[in-house]
Write an enzyme that holds these catalytic residues in place. Structure first.
Site, mmCIF file in Angstrom:
data_model
loop_
_atom_site.group_PDB
_atom_site.id
_atom_site.type_symbol
_atom_site.label_atom_id
_atom_site.label_comp_id
_atom_site.label_asym_id
_atom_site.label_seq_id
_atom_site.Cartn_x
_atom_site.Cartn_y
_atom_site.Cartn_z
ATOM 1 N N HIS A 164 -8.062 -12.313 -1.433
ATOM 2 C CA HIS A 164 -6.851 -12.719 -2.136
ATOM 3 C C HIS A 164 -5.876 -13.466 -1.230
ATOM 4 O O HIS A 164 -5.024 -14.207 -1.725
ATOM 5 C CB HIS A 164 -6.181 -11.499 -2.777
ATOM 6 C CG HIS A 164 -6.886 -11.046 -4.022
ATOM 7 N ND1 HIS A 164 -6.346 -11.173 -5.283
ATOM 8 C CD2 HIS A 164 -8.115 -10.495 -4.195
ATOM 9 C CE1 HIS A 164 -7.211 -10.719 -6.174
ATOM 10 N NE2 HIS A 164 -8.288 -10.281 -5.537
ATOM 11 N N VAL A 200 -6.073 -18.501 -1.307
ATOM 12 C CA VAL A 200 -4.808 -19.142 -1.669
ATOM 13 C C VAL A 200 -4.158 -19.677 -0.399
ATOM 14 O O VAL A 200 -3.766 -18.908 0.473
ATOM 15 C CB VAL A 200 -3.863 -18.142 -2.369
ATOM 16 C CG1 VAL A 200 -2.580 -18.845 -2.823
ATOM 17 C CG2 VAL A 200 -4.556 -17.480 -3.551
ATOM 18 N N GLY A 253 -5.408 -20.828 2.184
ATOM 19 C CA GLY A 253 -6.115 -20.460 3.408
ATOM 20 C C GLY A 253 -5.693 -19.107 3.936
ATOM 21 O O GLY A 253 -4.839 -18.433 3.361
ATOM 22 N N ASP A 309 -3.610 -17.220 5.781
ATOM 23 C CA ASP A 309 -2.315 -17.390 6.438
ATOM 24 C C ASP A 309 -1.380 -16.198 6.261
ATOM 25 O O ASP A 309 -0.194 -16.272 6.598
ATOM 26 C CB ASP A 309 -1.622 -18.652 5.922
ATOM 27 C CG ASP A 309 -1.209 -18.543 4.454
ATOM 28 O OD1 ASP A 309 -1.712 -17.628 3.753
ATOM 29 O OD2 ASP A 309 -0.394 -19.376 4.002
ATOM 30 N N SER A 350 -0.076 -15.116 3.653
ATOM 31 C CA SER A 350 0.987 -15.339 2.657
ATOM 32 C C SER A 350 0.977 -14.294 1.548
ATOM 33 O O SER A 350 1.993 -14.057 0.899
ATOM 34 C CB SER A 350 0.861 -16.744 2.058
ATOM 35 O OG SER A 350 -0.427 -16.969 1.530
ATOM 36 N N GLU A 383 3.166 -14.451 -3.869
ATOM 37 C CA GLU A 383 1.793 -14.257 -4.338
ATOM 38 C C GLU A 383 1.532 -12.836 -4.825
ATOM 39 O O GLU A 383 0.832 -12.627 -5.821
ATOM 40 C CB GLU A 383 0.805 -14.608 -3.214
ATOM 41 C CG GLU A 383 0.719 -16.084 -2.903
ATOM 42 C CD GLU A 383 -0.130 -16.364 -1.675
ATOM 43 O OE1 GLU A 383 -1.098 -15.623 -1.425
ATOM 44 O OE2 GLU A 383 0.183 -17.327 -0.942
ATOM 45 N N PRO A 390 -10.001 -16.627 -8.905
ATOM 46 C CA PRO A 390 -10.805 -16.511 -10.132
ATOM 47 C C PRO A 390 -10.330 -15.333 -10.979
ATOM 48 O O PRO A 390 -9.993 -14.281 -10.453
ATOM 49 C CB PRO A 390 -12.216 -16.271 -9.605
ATOM 50 C CG PRO A 390 -12.019 -15.647 -8.252
ATOM 51 C CD PRO A 390 -10.760 -16.253 -7.701
ATOM 52 N N ASP A 400 -15.757 9.741 -12.307
ATOM 53 C CA ASP A 400 -15.660 11.204 -12.236
ATOM 54 C C ASP A 400 -16.689 11.812 -13.191
ATOM 55 O O ASP A 400 -16.918 11.312 -14.296
ATOM 56 C CB ASP A 400 -14.239 11.673 -12.580
ATOM 57 C CG ASP A 400 -13.782 11.201 -13.940
ATOM 58 O OD1 ASP A 400 -13.854 11.988 -14.898
ATOM 59 O OD2 ASP A 400 -13.372 10.013 -14.037
ATOM 60 N N ASP A 406 -22.472 -1.243 -0.729
ATOM 61 C CA ASP A 406 -23.911 -1.504 -0.719
ATOM 62 C C ASP A 406 -24.254 -2.462 -1.845
ATOM 63 O O ASP A 406 -23.354 -3.059 -2.454
ATOM 64 C CB ASP A 406 -24.691 -0.189 -0.851
ATOM 65 C CG ASP A 406 -24.364 0.558 -2.152
ATOM 66 O OD1 ASP A 406 -23.652 -0.010 -3.021
ATOM 67 O OD2 ASP A 406 -24.824 1.695 -2.307
#
Length: 348
Positions: free
Chosen positions: A73, A77, A79, A81, A83, A96, A172, A251, A274
């Protein structure tokens, strides 16, 4: 045509001035990354990060999945950085982390704890962006019992821009079709195979019911009715409850009530990283529409089957995909700093 010496000199001066105006790549923007970047700048910093990540996961295993989610995430967005770490302010109320698509992001306090420890050791030296990468790498390694691992290059700077609109545009969505998913990943130079590989991260973590509402009315060809009933029961329990991404982490009471045949497949340890996501997907027991969509395109389906059959291959390819993700650069010419506090734009 002959050009006088004076005119030629003037033209050269203009060209030189234009060249000066072109912004040079920002060091740390993704083009100058190096493994062992802090060996001399802040000796032992990777061990400090690993210690705090292990401590956080021991206290609450869900922190590991949250850290793995952060790398995606953040890097997808603007790169890698840092943010995504910025809190909203009166001047910028929509960072963001406030974007609807970033609902449920967590482990920010773990990043804060790591940053504080690193600042005490090497003030003003290690970026929050690099901490996010190291923490995700270590969390993935711990949750996979060491099967997911890579040497993480560093040298990033922290961005000063963070906009919810950018996150909504670049990340996405769980409602995407396979065509939208492929296009979204292609924009960041990721292949269909890498889309399938990175989707395997849904073997861990949780999702909000608001992100999987469409699955509650999907036909049996898309989701096993017993699992759909399990999700429906959970999502009716409040305004926007969370459910495990992986049915194997459910659960026992909920499974016994709605999906008793799956009881024997529940895992003793939650959030184990996995290839179980691929088995679940082929069996139509995954949470998001975007998960099921991978079965609707020939190449993507082939890779889902491939990773269901070969968990070791997925471990290796997921490690490579995380490494590639960690190298996504900031936009060309972006301003970069090293923040004192990962939640606000401050620098030295």
């Amino acid at each position: 045509m002959k050009v006088s010496v004076a005119v030629a000199a003037a033209l050269l001066a203009v060209v030189a001035a234009l060249l000066v105006m072109v912004p040079a790549p920002v060091e740390g923007s993704g083009h100058h990354l190096k493994v062992g970047y802090y060996n001399k700048k802040c000796r032992g910093v990777e061990n400090v990060v690993k210690y705090h990540v292990a401590k956080a996961i021991k206290a609450n295993r869900k922190a590991g999945a949250a850290l793995v989610r952060l790398i995606f995430h953040d890097c997808f967005v603007r790169g890698c950085d840092g943010s995504v770490l910025l809190d909203p302010t009166p001047a910028n109320p929509h960072t963001e982390k406030t974007a609807p698509i970033n609902i449920g992001l967590a482990a920010f306090e773990v990043i804060d704890e790591i940053k504080a420890a690193v600042e005490a050791r090497c003030p003003g030296t290690v970026s929050c962006a690099d901490i996010v990468i190291y923490a995700a790498r270590d969390a993935a390694s711990i949750l996979s019992n060491g099967h997911v691992h890579f040497d993480a290059p560093a040298g990033r700077l922290d961005g000063v821009v963070s906009l919810a609109a950018d996150a909504q545009q670049d990340l996405p969505d769980s409602t995407f079709t396979i065509e939208e998913l492929i296009h979204n990943f292609k924009r960041k130079n990721f292949t269909v195979e890498e889309l399938v590989i990175l989707s395997g991260a849904h073997a861990i973590g949780v999702g909000h019911c608001s992100s999987l509402r469409a699955r509650l009315t999907a036909p049996p060809s898309q989701i096993v009715p017993a699992y759909r009933n399990l999700l429906a029961g959970k999502c009716a329990a409040g305004p926007d409850p969370i459910v495990p991404n992986n049915v194997r982490d459910e659960d026992p009471a909920a499974v016994a009530a709605a999906f008793p045949s799956f009881l024997k497949k529940l895992r003793k340890i939650d959030d184990f990283l996995d290839n179980s996501y691929y088995h679940n997907n082929l069996a139509r027991i995954v949470t998001f529409n975007s998960d099921w969509q991978l079965l609707t395109e020939k190449e993507a389906l082939g890779h889902v089957k491939e990773y269901a059959e070969n968990g070791t291959l997925w471990d290796e390819d997921f490690s490579d995909a995380l490494l590639k993700l960690s190298k996504l650069p900031m936009p060309h010419g972006s301003k970069g700093v090293i923040r004192k506090n990962c939640r606000c734009v401050s620098h030295y």
